[in-house]
Design a protein around this motif. Sequence first.
Motif, PDB file in Angstrom:
ATOM      1  N   LEU A  25       0.792  -1.081   0.252  1.00  0.00           N
ATOM      2  CA  LEU A  25       0.552  -0.266   0.071  1.00  0.00           C
ATOM      3  C   LEU A  25       0.804   1.300  -0.028  1.00  0.00           C
ATOM      4  O   LEU A  25       0.174   2.199  -0.570  1.00  0.00           O
ATOM      5  CB  LEU A  25      -0.773   0.316   1.345  1.00  0.00           C
ATOM      6  N   GLY A  26       1.999   1.037   0.191  1.00  0.00           N
ATOM      7  CA  GLY A  26       3.214   2.384   0.492  1.00  0.00           C
ATOM      8  C   GLY A  26       1.854   3.813   1.288  1.00  0.00           C
ATOM      9  O   GLY A  26       1.711   3.638   2.708  1.00  0.00           O
ATOM     10  N   PRO A  27       2.401   4.459   0.587  1.00  0.00           N
ATOM     11  CA  PRO A  27       1.593   6.072   1.053  1.00  0.00           C
ATOM     12  C   PRO A  27      -0.054   5.774   1.346  1.00  0.00           C
ATOM     13  O   PRO A  27      -0.443   6.196   1.818  1.00  0.00           O
ATOM     14  CB  PRO A  27       2.066   6.628  -0.228  1.00  0.00           C
ATOM     15  N   SER A  28      -0.247   4.697   1.046  1.00  0.00           N
ATOM     16  CA  SER A  28      -1.722   4.802   0.713  1.00  0.00           C
ATOM     17  C   SER A  28      -2.369   3.540   1.814  1.00  0.00           C
ATOM     18  O   SER A  28      -3.754   3.544   2.343  1.00  0.00           O
ATOM     19  CB  SER A  28      -2.540   4.070  -0.780  1.00  0.00           C
ATOM     20  N   ARG A  29      -1.651   3.379   2.618  1.00  0.00           N
ATOM     21  CA  ARG A  29      -1.782   2.511   3.824  1.00  0.00           C
ATOM     22  C   ARG A  29      -3.364   3.539   5.563  1.00  0.00           C
ATOM     23  O   ARG A  29      -3.544   2.231   5.151  1.00  0.00           O
ATOM     24  CB  ARG A  29      -0.354   2.032   4.674  1.00  0.00           C
ATOM     25  N   GLN A  30      -2.646   4.313   4.850  1.00  0.00           N
ATOM     26  CA  GLN A  30      -4.052   4.801   5.622  1.00  0.00           C
ATOM     27  C   GLN A  30      -4.849   5.686   4.905  1.00  0.00           C
ATOM     28  O   GLN A  30      -6.366   6.257   5.778  1.00  0.00           O
ATOM     29  CB  GLN A  30      -3.453   5.748   6.660  1.00  0.00           C
ATOM     30  N   ASP A  31      -5.202   5.122   3.219  1.00  0.00           N
ATOM     31  CA  ASP A  31      -6.448   5.486   3.089  1.00  0.00           C
ATOM     32  C   ASP A  31      -7.698   4.507   2.963  1.00  0.00           C
ATOM     33  O   ASP A  31      -7.770   3.527   2.425  1.00  0.00           O
ATOM     34  CB  ASP A  31      -5.864   5.908   1.050  1.00  0.00           C
ATOM     35  N   PRO A  32      -8.285   5.211   3.863  1.00  0.00           N
ATOM     36  CA  PRO A  32      -9.541   3.957   3.377  1.00  0.00           C
ATOM     37  C   PRO A  32     -10.316   3.799   2.255  1.00  0.00           C
ATOM     38  O   PRO A  32     -11.077   2.776   2.370  1.00  0.00           O
ATOM     39  CB  PRO A  32     -10.969   4.351   4.705  1.00  0.00           C
ATOM     40  N   ASP A  33      -9.959   4.648   1.473  1.00  0.00           N
ATOM     41  CA  ASP A  33     -10.921   4.121   0.233  1.00  0.00           C
ATOM     42  C   ASP A  33     -10.308   2.952  -0.901  1.00  0.00           C
ATOM     43  O   ASP A  33     -10.057   2.823  -2.273  1.00  0.00           O
ATOM     44  CB  ASP A  33     -11.116   5.379  -0.883  1.00  0.00           C
ATOM     45  N   HIS A  34      -8.497   2.517  -0.517  1.00  0.00           N
ATOM     46  CA  HIS A  34      -8.376   1.935  -1.203  1.00  0.00           C
ATOM     47  C   HIS A  34      -8.385   0.755  -1.353  1.00  0.00           C
ATOM     48  O   HIS A  34      -9.256   0.192  -0.477  1.00  0.00           O
ATOM     49  CB  HIS A  34      -6.752   2.262  -0.446  1.00  0.00           C
ATOM     50  N   LEU A  36      -7.413  -2.852  -1.090  1.00  0.00           N
ATOM     51  CA  LEU A  36      -7.336  -3.748  -0.449  1.00  0.00           C
ATOM     52  C   LEU A  36      -7.126  -3.348   0.828  1.00  0.00           C
ATOM     53  O   LEU A  36      -7.953  -4.432   1.920  1.00  0.00           O
ATOM     54  CB  LEU A  36      -6.253  -3.762   0.022  1.00  0.00           C
ATOM     55  N   ASN A  37      -7.605  -1.675   1.724  1.00  0.00           N
ATOM     56  CA  ASN A  37      -7.878  -1.418   3.007  1.00  0.00           C
ATOM     57  C   ASN A  37      -9.476  -1.804   2.689  1.00  0.00           C
ATOM     58  O   ASN A  37     -10.301  -1.839   4.079  1.00  0.00           O
ATOM     59  CB  ASN A  37      -7.909   0.308   3.367  1.00  0.00           C
ATOM     60  N   LYS A  38     -10.593  -1.157   1.648  1.00  0.00           N
ATOM     61  CA  LYS A  38     -11.411  -2.037   1.637  1.00  0.00           C
ATOM     62  C   LYS A  38     -12.180  -3.053   1.849  1.00  0.00           C
ATOM     63  O   LYS A  38     -13.021  -3.564   2.463  1.00  0.00           O
ATOM     64  CB  LYS A  38     -12.512  -0.828   0.348  1.00  0.00           C
ATOM     65  N   LEU A  39     -11.251  -4.055   1.751  1.00  0.00           N
ATOM     66  CA  LEU A  39     -11.279  -5.393   1.583  1.00  0.00           C
ATOM     67  C   LEU A  39     -11.164  -5.974   2.790  1.00  0.00           C
ATOM     68  O   LEU A  39     -11.974  -6.187   3.367  1.00  0.00           O
ATOM     69  CB  LEU A  39     -10.317  -6.112   0.680  1.00  0.00           C
ATOM     70  N   GLU A  40     -10.385  -5.378   3.275  1.00  0.00           N
ATOM     71  CA  GLU A  40     -10.190  -6.214   4.512  1.00  0.00           C
ATOM     72  C   GLU A  40     -11.298  -5.734   5.521  1.00  0.00           C
ATOM     73  O   GLU A  40     -11.199  -6.122   6.649  1.00  0.00           O
ATOM     74  CB  GLU A  40      -8.800  -5.424   5.078  1.00  0.00           C
ATOM     75  N   GLU A  41     -11.504  -4.416   5.350  1.00  0.00           N
ATOM     76  CA  GLU A  41     -12.481  -3.786   6.424  1.00  0.00           C
ATOM     77  C   GLU A  41     -13.691  -4.562   6.318  1.00  0.00           C
ATOM     78  O   GLU A  41     -15.159  -5.129   7.128  1.00  0.00           O
ATOM     79  CB  GLU A  41     -13.075  -2.182   6.357  1.00  0.00           C
ATOM     80  N   ALA A  42     -14.187  -4.194   5.026  1.00  0.00           N
ATOM     81  CA  ALA A  42     -15.667  -5.315   4.851  1.00  0.00           C
ATOM     82  C   ALA A  42     -15.195  -6.798   5.310  1.00  0.00           C
ATOM     83  O   ALA A  42     -16.207  -7.426   5.813  1.00  0.00           O
ATOM     84  CB  ALA A  42     -15.538  -5.355   3.283  1.00  0.00           C
ATOM     85  N   TRP A  43     -14.463  -7.723   5.055  1.00  0.00           N
ATOM     86  CA  TRP A  43     -13.722  -8.755   6.185  1.00  0.00           C
ATOM     87  C   TRP A  43     -14.243  -8.619   7.302  1.00  0.00           C
ATOM     88  O   TRP A  43     -14.652  -9.249   7.751  1.00  0.00           O
ATOM     89  CB  TRP A  43     -12.957  -9.160   5.611  1.00  0.00           C
ATOM     90  N   ARG A  44     -13.563  -7.571   8.010  1.00  0.00           N
ATOM     91  CA  ARG A  44     -13.765  -7.831   9.354  1.00  0.00           C
ATOM     92  C   ARG A  44     -15.506  -7.291  10.083  1.00  0.00           C
ATOM     93  O   ARG A  44     -15.420  -8.233  11.139  1.00  0.00           O
ATOM     94  CB  ARG A  44     -12.878  -6.440  10.323  1.00  0.00           C
ATOM     95  N   ASN A  45     -16.221  -6.884   9.169  1.00  0.00           N
ATOM     96  CA  ASN A  45     -17.510  -6.498   9.463  1.00  0.00           C
ATOM     97  C   ASN A  45     -18.243  -7.627   9.475  1.00  0.00           C
ATOM     98  O   ASN A  45     -19.212  -7.747   9.298  1.00  0.00           O
ATOM     99  CB  ASN A  45     -18.236  -5.633   8.769  1.00  0.00           C
ATOM    100  N   ILE A  46     -17.932  -8.832   8.606  1.00  0.00           N
ATOM    101  CA  ILE A  46     -18.459 -10.035   7.319  1.00  0.00           C
ATOM    102  C   ILE A  46     -18.664 -11.257   8.565  1.00  0.00           C
ATOM    103  O   ILE A  46     -19.344 -11.967   8.682  1.00  0.00           O
ATOM    104  CB  ILE A  46     -19.522  -9.725   6.922  1.00  0.00           C
ATOM    105  N   HIS A  47     -17.373 -11.313   9.295  1.00  0.00           N
ATOM    106  CA  HIS A  47     -16.876 -12.257   9.384  1.00  0.00           C
ATOM    107  C   HIS A  47     -16.563 -12.450  10.650  1.00  0.00           C
ATOM    108  O   HIS A  47     -16.053 -11.957  11.732  1.00  0.00           O
ATOM    109  CB  HIS A  47     -15.337 -12.491   8.693  1.00  0.00           C
ATOM    110  N   TYR A  48     -16.967 -12.881  11.346  1.00  0.00           N
ATOM    111  CA  TYR A  48     -17.097 -13.281  12.586  1.00  0.00           C
ATOM    112  C   TYR A  48     -16.110 -15.358  13.166  1.00  0.00           C
ATOM    113  O   TYR A  48     -16.272 -15.836  12.370  1.00  0.00           O
ATOM    114  CB  TYR A  48     -17.948 -13.509  13.225  1.00  0.00           C
TER     115      TYR A  48
END
Length: 100
Positions: A25-34, A36-48
């Motif tokens: 991600l380099g400089p996009s590490r903190q970008d919530p719209d990237h 990969l960041n969206k994928l990880e966040e979506a997975w966190r929200n739907i996976h228990y």
Amino acid sequence: MSQVTYCSPECRHAAWNQYHQVLCLGPSRQDPDHPLNKLEEAWRNIHYPPETSSIMLMARMVATVKQAKDKEWWIKLFSQFCHKTANEEEEIKEGTGQFL
């Protein structure tokens, strides 16, 4: 995504050559719209429970194929892994207890 830690410079170099160029991600590490960041966040929200290892393993597999010079070899390797697992499950179901 968090900063990636490697056990050695050799492992870091191997990861860079295999898949990390695509996933870094380099400089996009903190970008919530990237993506990969969206994928990880979506997975966190739907996976228990909220673990991200499995989805990032899938991302790493896709990145490996995308980054590979010999894409067909990696696709064949991953495909064999899937078939072998299915075959082993069939063996267990049949009660043989032996694996190929």
